[in-house]
Design a protein around this motif. Sequence first.
Motif, PDB file in Angstrom:
ATOM      1  N   PRO A  44      11.684-103.002  23.466  1.00  0.00           N
ATOM      2  CA  PRO A  44      12.537-103.089  22.276  1.00  0.00           C
ATOM      3  C   PRO A  44      13.322-104.396  22.239  1.00  0.00           C
ATOM      4  O   PRO A  44      13.593-104.989  23.282  1.00  0.00           O
ATOM      5  N   GLY A  45      13.670-104.799  21.040  1.00  0.00           N
ATOM      6  CA  GLY A  45      14.393-106.056  20.897  1.00  0.00           C
ATOM      7  C   GLY A  45      14.662-106.347  19.434  1.00  0.00           C
ATOM      8  O   GLY A  45      14.314-105.576  18.548  1.00  0.00           O
ATOM      9  N   SER A  46      15.294-107.495  19.197  1.00  0.00           N
ATOM     10  CA  SER A  46      15.665-107.888  17.845  1.00  0.00           C
ATOM     11  C   SER A  46      15.952-109.375  17.832  1.00  0.00           C
ATOM     12  O   SER A  46      16.161-109.986  18.891  1.00  0.00           O
ATOM     13  N   PRO A  47      15.986-110.011  16.657  1.00  0.00           N
ATOM     14  CA  PRO A  47      16.345-111.426  16.586  1.00  0.00           C
ATOM     15  C   PRO A  47      17.714-111.712  17.205  1.00  0.00           C
ATOM     16  O   PRO A  47      17.902-112.738  17.868  1.00  0.00           O
ATOM     17  N   ASP A  85      13.365-101.484  16.689  1.00  0.00           N
ATOM     18  CA  ASP A  85      13.316-101.540  18.152  1.00  0.00           C
ATOM     19  C   ASP A  85      12.165-100.724  18.725  1.00  0.00           C
ATOM     20  O   ASP A  85      11.556-101.100  19.726  1.00  0.00           O
ATOM     21  N   SER A  86      11.874 -99.595  18.098  1.00  0.00           N
ATOM     22  CA  SER A  86      10.881 -98.677  18.647  1.00  0.00           C
ATOM     23  C   SER A  86       9.446 -99.061  18.296  1.00  0.00           C
ATOM     24  O   SER A  86       8.501 -98.452  18.799  1.00  0.00           O
ATOM     25  N   HIS A  87       9.255-100.063  17.453  1.00  0.00           N
ATOM     26  CA  HIS A  87       7.911-100.443  17.014  1.00  0.00           C
ATOM     27  C   HIS A  87       7.324-101.519  17.921  1.00  0.00           C
ATOM     28  O   HIS A  87       7.991-102.496  18.232  1.00  0.00           O
ATOM     29  N   ASN A  88       6.101-101.346  18.298  1.00  0.00           N
ATOM     30  CA  ASN A  88       5.337-102.421  18.938  1.00  0.00           C
ATOM     31  C   ASN A  88       4.155-102.712  18.023  1.00  0.00           C
ATOM     32  O   ASN A  88       3.142-102.017  18.053  1.00  0.00           O
ATOM     33  N   THR A  89       4.298-103.719  17.210  1.00  0.00           N
ATOM     34  CA  THR A  89       3.302-104.046  16.184  1.00  0.00           C
ATOM     35  C   THR A  89       2.065-104.723  16.755  1.00  0.00           C
ATOM     36  O   THR A  89       1.091-104.920  16.029  1.00  0.00           O
ATOM     37  N   LEU A  90       2.111-105.123  18.032  1.00  0.00           N
ATOM     38  CA  LEU A  90       1.080-105.946  18.669  1.00  0.00           C
ATOM     39  C   LEU A  90       0.961-107.312  17.986  1.00  0.00           C
ATOM     40  O   LEU A  90       0.034-108.064  18.262  1.00  0.00           O
ATOM     41  N   CYS A  91       1.885-107.589  17.064  1.00  0.00           N
ATOM     42  CA  CYS A  91       1.884-108.854  16.310  1.00  0.00           C
ATOM     43  C   CYS A  91       0.564-109.049  15.564  1.00  0.00           C
ATOM     44  O   CYS A  91       0.002-110.155  15.528  1.00  0.00           O
ATOM     45  N   VAL A  92       0.059-107.971  14.979  1.00  0.00           N
ATOM     46  CA  VAL A  92      -1.154-108.041  14.171  1.00  0.00           C
ATOM     47  C   VAL A  92      -0.888-107.364  12.829  1.00  0.00           C
ATOM     48  O   VAL A  92       0.118-106.674  12.649  1.00  0.00           O
ATOM     49  N   ASP A  93      -1.771-107.581  11.894  1.00  0.00           N
ATOM     50  CA  ASP A  93      -1.730-106.858  10.627  1.00  0.00           C
ATOM     51  C   ASP A  93      -2.435-105.517  10.818  1.00  0.00           C
ATOM     52  O   ASP A  93      -3.592-105.471  11.250  1.00  0.00           O
ATOM     53  N   SER A  94      -1.751-104.442  10.512  1.00  0.00           N
ATOM     54  CA  SER A  94      -2.345-103.129  10.706  1.00  0.00           C
ATOM     55  C   SER A  94      -1.736-102.130   9.736  1.00  0.00           C
ATOM     56  O   SER A  94      -0.715-102.391   9.104  1.00  0.00           O
ATOM     57  N   LYS A  95      -2.372-100.968   9.675  1.00  0.00           N
ATOM     58  CA  LYS A  95      -1.857 -99.888   8.846  1.00  0.00           C
ATOM     59  C   LYS A  95      -0.733 -99.136   9.546  1.00  0.00           C
ATOM     60  O   LYS A  95      -0.070 -98.290   8.928  1.00  0.00           O
ATOM     61  N   VAL A  96      -0.537 -99.413  10.828  1.00  0.00           N
ATOM     62  CA  VAL A  96       0.448 -98.664  11.610  1.00  0.00           C
ATOM     63  C   VAL A  96       1.862 -99.116  11.268  1.00  0.00           C
ATOM     64  O   VAL A  96       2.707 -98.314  10.860  1.00  0.00           O
TER      65      VAL A  96
END
Length: 466
Positions: free
Chosen positions: A234-237, A273-284
């Motif tokens: 988790p993290g933020s700017p 914070d709870s999201h791990n987007t994998l830094c990709v474009d996805s439907k998730v």
Amino acid sequence: MLGMGKMRQWLMNISLVGGWFPAAAFAVVAVLSVTLLVSAAVSKRDGRILATVLPIGVAAVSGMIGYVVAWLLSDVFVVFGVGLGSRVMAWVAAGFAIAGFAIAHIVLSRGMMRVAAAILTVFAILAAAIGIDQSYGEYATIGSLFGEDSYSQADLTGLAKRKDLITVAQWRKQAANGTIRNIPANGTVNKIDIPATKSQFEARKALVYLPPAALADSKRKPALPVVLMLSGQPGSPGRVFQAGGIQTMMDGYAKTHDGLAPIVIAADQLGADSHNTLCVDSKVYGNALTYLTQDVVDWVKTNLPAAQDAKDWAIAGFSQGATCSLQIGVNHPDLFGTMIPTDSEIKPTNGSRQEMIDRFFDGDTTAYENQVPVNAIRNHAPTHQMLIIGAGEKDTTSIRNVKTIAPVAAKAGMRVAAVESSGNAHDWHAVQDVLRYGLAVFGHDTGLDGANPNLSDYPNLKRITI
């Protein structure tokens, strides 16, 4: 109401990494521990030997239990995905030991000593938590625990017009001959809204550091290098600037470089914070990649006194953000000439490999594999790029990742500097060490400084042989 507001602001700004609050917590633990120990030793009650020896024995056993639990979670089951590091495990053991000591006294003591033991139990937990936080360097203030910071909102749209910008070399020449005056002593950090025009990604507010040269009372501002900085998860700017010490680092650099330093953008690659987007474009979680590589990059180039070429742009990050910086940097050599990851994962990670392929890549295995840093490096072989990759010395997993990734980058023709931060683990202290050296290298490569930095000038860093 104003008084309450000021009181709240004061409370939220209390430092957890230094100053009176941590010192007071540690002092209370020390004073109460000694008080209970002495009180038991001098007690005239029957069984004072038991009252003295038993709490010490309980403390020893509790401390060992705490260390073993931390070790199992960290190094055996790897519950957190990375090792906790010896300092964190030591703080866990200390917290268990002191809490065990205090609880034994609650059982054995009477009156005020029992009250003191109860207070010690609370402060033992508090002091251990502060010690663990200081080991990571994660939360700088009480406010940061709740996602709060003291940065103000600003509208920087149209701050600089492209036609008015001069080169860094021209700025340095004018500063040398005294043409440029009234350069501020320090830069500024502001929250900004970067519209997710193309991505529609639900990002939190970004933070932007503008160095003194960008704020000088001069129409002709320099086209400055840019660092896109990503937090861990988790993290933020906000965490990037508070835990990373970005403003202090950049202001220090600017003071010896005629007000010049990179613009730093801490953009949100997570959304929450709870999201791990994998830094990709996805439907998730949405189009995190498009947000970073198009919305953020385009907005910065359009509105700030920013350089346009990839050689003048770096992407950096910590942990999950470090993995992202490698994925994005290598897959987009047209945007970034330098990457500065610290404590990177070996590959994007959010569940099992097949789960990620199914959820984030619609079952496309090749699409997932293209995001694995070593594969992306082999696919693109971007020989013009610079990789400054580092890890905390005690983060053995990340050190192993560096030793896997760096040789592949070097073989592909990239310039590579692989370093370890002495005494640190998977924490922001390591980030600061690596980023400080990365700033010097990036500054030389982009013309901010004519001198090529020597690693020997950074005593807390050691070269990793690749």
